[in-house]
Design an enzyme around this catalytic site. Structure first.
Site, PDB file in Angstrom:
ATOM      1  N   TYR A   1     -43.557   4.260 -15.967  1.00 57.56           N
ATOM      2  CA  TYR A   1     -44.012   3.292 -14.970  1.00 57.56           C
ATOM      3  C   TYR A   1     -44.502   2.018 -15.645  1.00 57.56           C
ATOM      4  CZ  TYR A   1     -46.818   1.152 -11.281  1.00 57.56           C
ATOM      5  OH  TYR A   1     -47.357   0.263 -10.381  1.00 57.56           O
TER       6      TYR A   1
ATOM      7  N   GLN B   1     -57.677  -9.422  -8.927  1.00 59.20           N
ATOM      8  CA  GLN B   1     -56.318  -9.829  -8.570  1.00 59.20           C
ATOM      9  C   GLN B   1     -56.002  -9.382  -7.153  1.00 59.20           C
ATOM     10  OE1 GLN B   1     -53.758  -7.158  -8.430  1.00 59.20           O
ATOM     11  NE2 GLN B   1     -52.299  -8.596  -7.533  1.00 59.20           N
TER      12      GLN B   1
ATOM     13  N   TYR C   1     -52.921  -9.466  -3.970  1.00 54.41           N
ATOM     14  CA  TYR C   1     -51.542  -9.725  -3.561  1.00 54.41           C
ATOM     15  C   TYR C   1     -51.509 -10.484  -2.236  1.00 54.41           C
ATOM     16  CZ  TYR C   1     -49.760  -6.340  -6.994  1.00 54.41           C
ATOM     17  OH  TYR C   1     -49.434  -5.685  -8.147  1.00 54.41           O
TER      18      TYR C   1
ATOM     19  N   THR D   1     -51.625 -13.122  -7.015  1.00 58.00           N
ATOM     20  CA  THR D   1     -50.255 -12.821  -7.438  1.00 58.00           C
ATOM     21  C   THR D   1     -49.272 -13.198  -6.335  1.00 58.00           C
ATOM     22  OG1 THR D   1     -50.996 -11.033  -8.877  1.00 58.00           O
ATOM     23  CG2 THR D   1     -48.693 -10.999  -8.209  1.00 58.00           C
TER      24      THR D   1
ATOM     25  N   ARG E   1     -36.960  -0.890  -9.709  1.00 55.47           N
ATOM     26  CA  ARG E   1     -37.241  -0.321 -11.028  1.00 55.47           C
ATOM     27  C   ARG E   1     -36.574   1.046 -11.124  1.00 55.47           C
ATOM     28  NH1 ARG E   1     -43.496  -2.066 -10.019  1.00 55.47           N
ATOM     29  NH2 ARG E   1     -43.045  -4.308  -9.866  1.00 55.47           N
TER      30      ARG E   1
ATOM     31  N   LYS F   1     -50.762 -16.482 -10.069  1.00 56.22           N
ATOM     32  CA  LYS F   1     -50.020 -15.708 -11.069  1.00 56.22           C
ATOM     33  C   LYS F   1     -48.585 -15.450 -10.597  1.00 56.22           C
ATOM     34  CE  LYS F   1     -50.299 -11.338 -13.686  1.00 56.22           C
ATOM     35  NZ  LYS F   1     -49.016 -10.735 -13.301  1.00 56.22           N
TER      36      LYS F   1
ATOM     37  N   HIS G   1     -43.840 -11.124 -14.367  1.00 54.44           N
ATOM     38  CA  HIS G   1     -44.354  -9.795 -14.027  1.00 54.44           C
ATOM     39  C   HIS G   1     -43.924  -8.757 -15.070  1.00 54.44           C
ATOM     40  CE1 HIS G   1     -46.535  -8.389 -10.343  1.00 54.44           C
ATOM     41  NE2 HIS G   1     -46.324  -7.222 -10.905  1.00 54.44           N
TER      42      HIS G   1
END
Length: 380
Positions: free
Chosen positions: A24, A127, A129, A155, A164, A251, A275
């Site tokens: 991960y 942080q 989102y 972010t 992924r 970010k 990222h």
């Protein structure tokens, strides 16, 4: 196992962690071309060695966003860090405080804002989102304020999660993921006891109150996937800039125009980042994206960078390309997974020593002196 470089922690973490957790953090999007380019493009940058420059007093000290730091490094917001070591985010926060650098807590941390802030000897960063649930975002900001968070990192490069593929093979996602994770944990008894059993609860501390009895990893991933907001624009963020009075960093910037837009928006800083190669494969490496962005905003915006930084030499390279500081994600996670707080602190010591050597041999004695003149390309 002998640990002499930050890369040694990657090997140590691979031995200690269940595969789904190691992959991960280790993996990237699609075929992982950008992930690899992040490292290789940095490594291709040659430093200009100088001699007889009186480098007797080398200092890594710097200031960022009103804070005095021992070196220009921030420990990145890494989701699920509490699964890499027992109450992992708390351990990282303590390591950062001991080394006098900032730690930025992820929205998707195992430990909550309140838990981490109460266990750290210095204020943390947070942080956030861009999510459809504006109520959650407002509540998270209020909680961050109440916990004494100094700096907000927003972010913006996740309107949708990246693909992924390695996660599907490892058991983080895909068919029969839960039983596969259990079987993997059984092969790592030290992790299973110290983190899997004694590190409970394993819910996401900043999100769990919104999910009620839905507490599996799939529940959390599903909630996040359904809440990422592809319709967001700069105008939608104005209320956050008005609400958050402290430093605010955007970010996920890779394009000079987006950097200019961040400046117009009123951001205090940006993180040039892809990222870690985990979102869109095939985009520019950070090392290649950074110089034109720095040129676009000049000194009007504090520019930070992440992705591909695996040594103190890489930190110096990023600073020479124009960044004022860097964020460490994978290096932190590897060290945390291998040896907890002690591992993170030792990793930072390794980075500091490598930076000191690189600065000494390129003839600079302060962070402010690092610029493109220490790169061979600048004098070719």
């Amino acid at each position: 196992m002998i640990i002499s470089s930050a890369s040694d922690y990657r090997a140590a973490a691979k031995r200690k962690l269940p595969r789904f957790l190691f992959d991960y953090i280790d993996g990237g999007a699609y075929a992982e071309h950008t992930l690899r380019a992040n490292g290789s493009d940095l490594a291709d940058i040659s430093l200009r060695q100088r001699v007889l420059k009186n480098v007797d007093n080398v200092s890594l000290e710097t200031r960022l966003f009103g804070e005095s730091l021992a070196m220009p490094i921030i420990l990145s917001p890494v989701g699920l860090s509490g699964m890499y070591a027992r109450r992992g985010e708390v351990q990282v926060a303590r390591a950062a405080a001991n080394k006098r650098i900032p730690f930025c807590l992820s929205t998707v941390s195992v430990c909550s804002i309140e838990e981490v802030a109460s266990q750290s000897d210095q204020a943390i960063w947070f942080q956030l989102y861009v999510l459809k649930d504006r109520g959650f975002m407002k509540n998270a900001l209020e909680r961050a304020k109440a916990a004494g968070v100094t700096t907000l990192v927003f972010t913006v490069d996740m309107p949708t999660p990246g693909a992924r593929y390695r996660d599907a093979h490892s058991g983080m996602s895909g068919p029969y993921a839960a039983p596969r994770r259990i079987l993997q944990a059984m092969t790592k008894p030290d992790w299973a006891l110290n983190v899997g059993l004694l590190g409970r609860p394993h819910d996401l501390g900043n999100i769990s109150r919104y999910l009620g009895k839905a507490t599996t990893l799939e529940d959390y991933v599903g909630w996040l996937a359904n809440n990422f907001d592809p319709s967001i624009s700069w105008k939608d963020l104005e209320w956050i800039r008005e609400f958050w009075q402290g430093p605010m960093i955007i970010k996920g910037i890779l394009d000079p125009q987006d950097a200019r837009d961040a400046l117009s928006f009123g951001a205090d800083g940006i993180v040039v980042s892809n990222h870690g190669g985990r979102q869109l494969d095939g985009v520019l490496s950070t090392a290649k994206a950074l110089p034109p962005i720095v040129q676009a905003v000049g000194s009007d915006l504090t520019v930070l960078a992440d992705s591909g930084i695996r040594s103190g030499l890489d930190v110096v390279r990023m600073l020479a390309l124009g960044a004022k500081g860097v964020l460490l994600g994978r290096s932190m996670a590897y060290a945390l997974g291998a040896d907890g707080q002690r591992g993170v602190e030792n990793m930072l010591d390794i980075f500091a020593r490598e930076m000191h050597v690189a600065m000494t041999l390129t003839g600079v004695t302060s962070i402010e002196q690092i610029d493109a003149s220490i790169l061979v390309k600048a004098v070719a």
